[in-house]
Design a protein around this motif. Structure first.
Motif, PDB file in Angstrom:
ATOM      1  N   LEU A 126       0.832  -1.194   0.000  1.00  0.00           N
ATOM      2  CA  LEU A 126       0.000   0.000   0.000  1.00  0.00           C
ATOM      3  C   LEU A 126       0.868   1.246   0.000  1.00  0.00           C
ATOM      4  O   LEU A 126       2.091   1.159   0.112  1.00  0.00           O
ATOM      5  N   HIS A 127       0.220   2.389  -0.097  1.00  0.00           N
ATOM      6  CA  HIS A 127       0.944   3.655  -0.112  1.00  0.00           C
ATOM      7  C   HIS A 127       0.422   4.545   1.003  1.00  0.00           C
ATOM      8  O   HIS A 127      -0.751   4.494   1.374  1.00  0.00           O
ATOM      9  N   ALA A 128       1.291   5.346   1.557  1.00  0.00           N
ATOM     10  CA  ALA A 128       0.922   6.353   2.553  1.00  0.00           C
ATOM     11  C   ALA A 128       1.725   7.611   2.275  1.00  0.00           C
ATOM     12  O   ALA A 128       2.866   7.552   1.798  1.00  0.00           O
ATOM     13  N   ASP A 129       1.142   8.754   2.560  1.00  0.00           N
ATOM     14  CA  ASP A 129       1.871  10.010   2.369  1.00  0.00           C
ATOM     15  C   ASP A 129       3.128  10.056   3.229  1.00  0.00           C
ATOM     16  O   ASP A 129       4.144  10.633   2.832  1.00  0.00           O
ATOM     17  N   ASP A 130       3.043   9.451   4.418  1.00  0.00           N
ATOM     18  CA  ASP A 130       4.211   9.341   5.312  1.00  0.00           C
ATOM     19  C   ASP A 130       4.406   7.872   5.655  1.00  0.00           C
ATOM     20  O   ASP A 130       3.976   7.400   6.715  1.00  0.00           O
ATOM     21  N   PRO A 131       5.033   7.118   4.766  1.00  0.00           N
ATOM     22  CA  PRO A 131       5.141   5.667   4.987  1.00  0.00           C
ATOM     23  C   PRO A 131       5.934   5.302   6.230  1.00  0.00           C
ATOM     24  O   PRO A 131       5.632   4.310   6.896  1.00  0.00           O
ATOM     25  N   ARG A 132       6.954   6.072   6.549  1.00  0.00           N
ATOM     26  CA  ARG A 132       7.767   5.753   7.737  1.00  0.00           C
ATOM     27  C   ARG A 132       6.938   5.864   9.013  1.00  0.00           C
ATOM     28  O   ARG A 132       7.120   5.076   9.950  1.00  0.00           O
ATOM     29  N   ALA A 133       6.036   6.839   9.065  1.00  0.00           N
ATOM     30  CA  ALA A 133       5.177   6.976  10.245  1.00  0.00           C
ATOM     31  C   ALA A 133       4.262   5.760  10.390  1.00  0.00           C
ATOM     32  O   ALA A 133       4.046   5.268  11.505  1.00  0.00           O
ATOM     33  N   LEU A 134       3.748   5.250   9.273  1.00  0.00           N
ATOM     34  CA  LEU A 134       2.900   4.068   9.323  1.00  0.00           C
ATOM     35  C   LEU A 134       3.698   2.841   9.771  1.00  0.00           C
ATOM     36  O   LEU A 134       3.239   2.056  10.598  1.00  0.00           O
ATOM     37  N   VAL A 135       4.911   2.696   9.232  1.00  0.00           N
ATOM     38  CA  VAL A 135       5.746   1.556   9.634  1.00  0.00           C
ATOM     39  C   VAL A 135       6.078   1.630  11.120  1.00  0.00           C
ATOM     40  O   VAL A 135       6.024   0.629  11.836  1.00  0.00           O
ATOM     41  N   ARG A 136       6.425   2.820  11.614  1.00  0.00           N
ATOM     42  CA  ARG A 136       6.737   2.967  13.043  1.00  0.00           C
ATOM     43  C   ARG A 136       5.524   2.626  13.912  1.00  0.00           C
ATOM     44  O   ARG A 136       5.660   1.939  14.936  1.00  0.00           O
ATOM     45  N   ALA A 137       4.350   3.102  13.492  1.00  0.00           N
ATOM     46  CA  ALA A 137       3.153   2.830  14.283  1.00  0.00           C
ATOM     47  C   ALA A 137       2.839   1.341  14.326  1.00  0.00           C
ATOM     48  O   ALA A 137       2.487   0.794  15.385  1.00  0.00           O
TER      49      ALA A 137
END
Length: 286
Positions: A257-268
């Motif tokens: 998937l894609h996120a505008d802030d992928p690193r924030a999603l991975v950290r969460a």
């Protein structure tokens, strides 16, 4: 409470008959409309029979719905009995797109109340969608000018063109107002108005930031590209169901998937996966 007579397939006989008539009558109405737009002269008697049949079908559907409600079915269940699931899903998809336009204007995202994390994903497709909508708008103006001498055709094409513009904007609006969310131990993965998958965090085996611009179709893989790219890859220990648009099941064990802030999603997700279990309370005293 007495049930409706059932056939071997489990469907009520009157409901199956209504569906059969609808499958014949509705395509016939569409064919007549196309012939009319194409300039074919249709006898008045044919139109009269078609309209009488359509009205009779609507009345029969209303009576059948009333009967199902009297037998204890909820509104949703009664409609599901009368209307095929693919039709319901397509109608629901269109309604979600139009609702997305309203939420977009009002700046009211869907499904974010109580979420621990909200992760938008529509930023990188905005320019493309606006450009596509502009092209559709130009085409609408051009066709309106070219068909000015044919009022009926002009009206039909104008309605279709305007709806196309709204559809394109609705796709983007649905993506803006339906972000990915993390609530408790559930990740909700969404795309526009047609994908909404709940992934238990406990089933996530690995999550990583991974930018990909090509995605080959494979069994058990769900690719939710935005602007032709995905930026987060999630591997699952057990598959989850990601139903297709018309409701067919689709078990997946890998989600990109894609996120505008992928690193924030991975950290969460990493924090959610590695969070310590709650300490059990004191055992009850005898």
């Amino acid at each position: 409470m007495r049930d409706l007579p059932r056939t071997s397939s489990g469907r009520a006989r009157p409901v199956r008959l209504l569906r059969l008539v609808a499958y014949v009558a509705l395509p016939a109405e569409v064919v007549l409309a196309v012939l009319l737009v194409g300039g074919v002269r249709i006898p008045g008697a044919v139109w009269a029979v078609a309209e009488v049949l359509a009205v009779a079908l609507l009345l029969a559907e209303a009576l059948a719905y009333r009967g199902l409600r009297r037998r204890g079915l909820s509104r949703r269940a009664a409609v599901a009995e009368l209307v095929p699931e693919p039709v319901l899903r397509l109608a629901g998809h269109e309604l979600r797109l139009m609702a997305g336009l309203g939420r977009w204007v009002a700046r009211r995202p869907h499904g974010v109340h109580g979420a621990d994390g909200v992760f938008p994903h529509a930023r990188d497709q905005a320019a493309l969608m606006y450009g596509f909508a502009f092209v559709c708008l130009v085409e609408t103006v051009g066709m309106s000018y070219l068909l000015a001498d044919w009022p009926l055709v002009h009206a039909v094409v104008l309605v279709l063109d305007v709806y196309t513009v709204l559809f394109v904007l609705g796709l983007h609006a649905a993506s803006v107002t339906r972000p990915h969310t993390l609530t408790g131990d559930v990740l909700r993965v969404r795309q526009a108005a047609h994908v909404d998958v709940r992934v238990p965090v406990g089933r996530i085996a690995a999550v990583r930031h991974e930018s990909l611009f090509t995605h080959e179709k494979a069994e058990g893989v769900l690719n939710l590209a935005v602007g032709s790219q995905t930026s987060v890859t999630i591997e699952l220990t057990e598959p989850v169901d990601a139903p297709r648009l018309l409701g067919a099941p689709r078990p997946v064990h890998l989600i990109r998937l894609h996120a505008d802030d992928p690193r924030a999603l991975v950290r969460a997700l990493t924090r959610a996966r590695t969070a310590p279990s709650p300490t059990p309370g004191q055992p009850p005293r005898a």
